[in-house]
Design an enzyme around this catalytic site. Structure first.
Site, PDB file in Angstrom:
ATOM      1  N   GLY A  14       0.218   3.922   5.896  1.00  0.00           N
ATOM      2  CA  GLY A  14       0.267   4.138   7.382  1.00  0.00           C
ATOM      3  C   GLY A  14       0.145   5.624   7.825  1.00  0.00           C
ATOM      4  O   GLY A  14       0.543   6.560   7.081  1.00  0.00           O
ATOM      5  N   ARG A  75      -6.185  -0.099   3.196  1.00  0.00           N
ATOM      6  CA  ARG A  75      -5.662  -0.659   2.047  1.00  0.00           C
ATOM      7  C   ARG A  75      -6.587  -0.934   1.149  1.00  0.00           C
ATOM      8  O   ARG A  75      -7.516  -1.224   1.508  1.00  0.00           O
ATOM      9  CB  ARG A  75      -4.612  -2.004   2.696  1.00  0.00           C
ATOM     10  CG  ARG A  75      -3.718  -1.712   3.481  1.00  0.00           C
ATOM     11  CD  ARG A  75      -2.505  -2.774   3.548  1.00  0.00           C
ATOM     12  NE  ARG A  75      -1.751  -2.532   4.567  1.00  0.00           N
ATOM     13  CZ  ARG A  75      -0.484  -1.725   4.376  1.00  0.00           C
ATOM     14  NH1 ARG A  75      -0.814  -1.123   3.326  1.00  0.00           N
ATOM     15  NH2 ARG A  75       0.156  -1.384   5.173  1.00  0.00           N
ATOM     16  N   ASP A 106       5.567   5.851   0.127  1.00  0.00           N
ATOM     17  CA  ASP A 106       5.941   5.146  -0.912  1.00  0.00           C
ATOM     18  C   ASP A 106       4.983   4.509  -1.586  1.00  0.00           C
ATOM     19  O   ASP A 106       4.631   4.710  -2.781  1.00  0.00           O
ATOM     20  CB  ASP A 106       6.938   4.020  -0.438  1.00  0.00           C
ATOM     21  CG  ASP A 106       7.984   3.569  -1.963  1.00  0.00           C
ATOM     22  OD1 ASP A 106       8.982   4.395  -2.025  1.00  0.00           O
ATOM     23  OD2 ASP A 106       7.594   2.531  -2.307  1.00  0.00           O
ATOM     24  N   THR A 129       4.715  10.048   5.804  1.00  0.00           N
ATOM     25  CA  THR A 129       5.349   8.619   6.487  1.00  0.00           C
ATOM     26  C   THR A 129       6.431   8.964   7.638  1.00  0.00           C
ATOM     27  O   THR A 129       7.079   9.720   7.516  1.00  0.00           O
ATOM     28  CB  THR A 129       5.922   7.932   5.499  1.00  0.00           C
ATOM     29  OG1 THR A 129       6.629   6.881   5.955  1.00  0.00           O
ATOM     30  CG2 THR A 129       6.864   8.743   4.390  1.00  0.00           C
ATOM     31  N   ASP A 131       8.485   7.109   8.328  1.00  0.00           N
ATOM     32  CA  ASP A 131       9.937   6.291   7.922  1.00  0.00           C
ATOM     33  C   ASP A 131      10.967   7.217   7.526  1.00  0.00           C
ATOM     34  O   ASP A 131      12.249   7.011   7.528  1.00  0.00           O
ATOM     35  CB  ASP A 131       9.778   5.271   7.117  1.00  0.00           C
ATOM     36  CG  ASP A 131       8.809   4.408   7.487  1.00  0.00           C
ATOM     37  OD1 ASP A 131       8.499   4.229   8.780  1.00  0.00           O
ATOM     38  OD2 ASP A 131       8.009   3.370   6.703  1.00  0.00           O
ATOM     39  N   ASP A 133      11.687   7.925   4.361  1.00  0.00           N
ATOM     40  CA  ASP A 133      12.328   7.208   3.346  1.00  0.00           C
ATOM     41  C   ASP A 133      12.192   7.515   1.969  1.00  0.00           C
ATOM     42  O   ASP A 133      12.508   6.695   0.966  1.00  0.00           O
ATOM     43  CB  ASP A 133      12.006   5.631   3.518  1.00  0.00           C
ATOM     44  CG  ASP A 133      10.547   5.375   3.497  1.00  0.00           C
ATOM     45  OD1 ASP A 133       9.814   6.315   3.366  1.00  0.00           O
ATOM     46  OD2 ASP A 133      10.243   4.282   3.223  1.00  0.00           O
ATOM     47  N   ARG A 175      10.183   0.195   8.581  1.00  0.00           N
ATOM     48  CA  ARG A 175      10.567  -0.809   7.359  1.00  0.00           C
ATOM     49  C   ARG A 175      11.631  -1.113   7.129  1.00  0.00           C
ATOM     50  O   ARG A 175      12.463  -1.841   8.042  1.00  0.00           O
ATOM     51  CB  ARG A 175       9.658  -0.200   6.262  1.00  0.00           C
ATOM     52  CG  ARG A 175       8.773  -1.306   5.235  1.00  0.00           C
ATOM     53  CD  ARG A 175       8.047  -0.882   4.555  1.00  0.00           C
ATOM     54  NE  ARG A 175       8.433   0.415   3.596  1.00  0.00           N
ATOM     55  CZ  ARG A 175       7.669   0.920   2.651  1.00  0.00           C
ATOM     56  NH1 ARG A 175       6.869   0.449   2.334  1.00  0.00           N
ATOM     57  NH2 ARG A 175       8.400   2.007   2.026  1.00  0.00           N
TER      58      ARG A 175
END
Length: 326
Positions: A14, A75, A106, A129, A131, A133, A175
């Site tokens: 992303g 992708r 990730d 990212t 996120d 995370d 996510r």
């Protein structure tokens, strides 16, 4: 000390605001040290399809302020197979690329780790990212910008929530990580955040309702982290209608607008620092590490640690949000 004639840079997964700042930093830091840089388009897909072009200093002019990624991202099912990775490696060798800088989340760093192991390619990761995370860094590229976008949206939604005396559930990305939801709730003055790390959505919803959220307020906003495993805001509102009829509840799903926009100063600075540090790391013979920033210092985090360890939401922030929303 490592010596390189040419390195490759790609963005994968992303997109996140600040990726362009990172591409610019990698390119110019490398060129300043006499290393050629090749940009790989559409992430790992470009390695497989050989969409590779040399980047020069002026190739990355006037991009630091732009969201998204000039290298595009996609992708790539082929790269998930040993055969696809062999094609990617052959293209790398053909292009004279001796090391890779991978900017992504990730999944992107997992791809880099496997590729590096199979073909002994030095790979450096940058945490790109929204996120936030990835373990081993205080913040990821794009997180601050996304958080600011969320806060702007909360401010606007609160205007209509107050006018109509409604309860709004705002779903944010992440996510299965609650950093955007929790910190967005704190910054936006929301009444609660429903996040996957903390017990279950059912428990959190019930607790929120039982606290009597309308006792002193004519409107309320709750942030909900999107969650593949536990559902998002729409699932919460369906349950509200069933278990707590009488509440006028609405849903706003912010979706992909959280990914876009001009990066904040913070994201531009960390992307620039991390990009330059990636080149330094290669020259120091580092490999299979992600560049992180911890307490404002650059750190090297092995891919295995960055990917496999779960980054924890601080419980004290959840407690603080409860105190501040009474």
């Amino acid at each position: 000390m490592g010596t390189f004639n040419c390195i490759g840079v790609l963005t994968s997964g992303g997109d996140a605001p600040g990726m362009n700042a990172a591409i610019r930093a990698v390119t110019r830091a490398a060129i300043s040290k006499g290393i050629r840089v090749k940009g790989i388009f559409r992430g790992y897909k470009g390695l497989v399809t050989n969409e590779i072009s040399e980047l020069y200093s002026d190739s990355v002019s006037n991009i630091i302020q732009r969201g998204g990624t000039i290298l595009k991202t996609a992708r790539c099912a082929e790269f998930m197979t040993p055969e696809g990775r062999q094609v990617a490696y052959d293209n790398m060798v053909k292009e004279g690329i001796e090391a890779l800088v991978v900017i992504g989340g990730d999944g992107s760093l997992t791809g880099a780790r496997i590729f590096a192991q199979e073909f002994n390619v030095p790979c450096i990761g940058l945490p790109g990212t929204i996120d936030n995370d990835l373990f081993g860094t205080d913040t990821t590229i794009g997180y601050d910008t996304a958080l600011n976008t969320i806060v702007e949206a909360i401010d606007k939604i609160r205007d209509t929530a107050t006018s109509h005396e409604r309860l709004f559930f705002i779903e944010v990305m992440g996510r299965d990580a609650g950093f955007l939801a929790l910190n967005g709730a704190i910054a936006g003055g929301a009444e609660a955040a429903i996040i996957p790390e903390y017990i279950t959505e059912e428990d959190q919803l019930e607790e929120f309702i039982k606290r009597g959220f309308r006792k002193s307020k004519n409107s309320s906003i709750v942030l909900v982290a999107e969650s593949k495993s536990k559902g998002g805001a729409l699932d919460i509102v369906e349950r509200m209608k069933k278990d707590f009829p009488g509440y006028d509840a609405r849903v706003s799903i912010l979706g992909h607008l959280q990914r876009g926009g001009s990066p904040t100063a913070h994201d531009r600075i960390i992307a620039s620092r991390m990009g330059a540090a990636a080149v330094d790391a290669l020259l120091e013979d580092q490999r299979n590490v992600m560049i992180g920033i911890v307490r404002d210092e650059i750190v090297y985090v092995p891919f295995t640690r960055a990917i496999k360890n779960d980054k924890q939401v601080k419980p004290e922030l959840i407690d603080m949000l409860r105190q501040l929303c009474i």
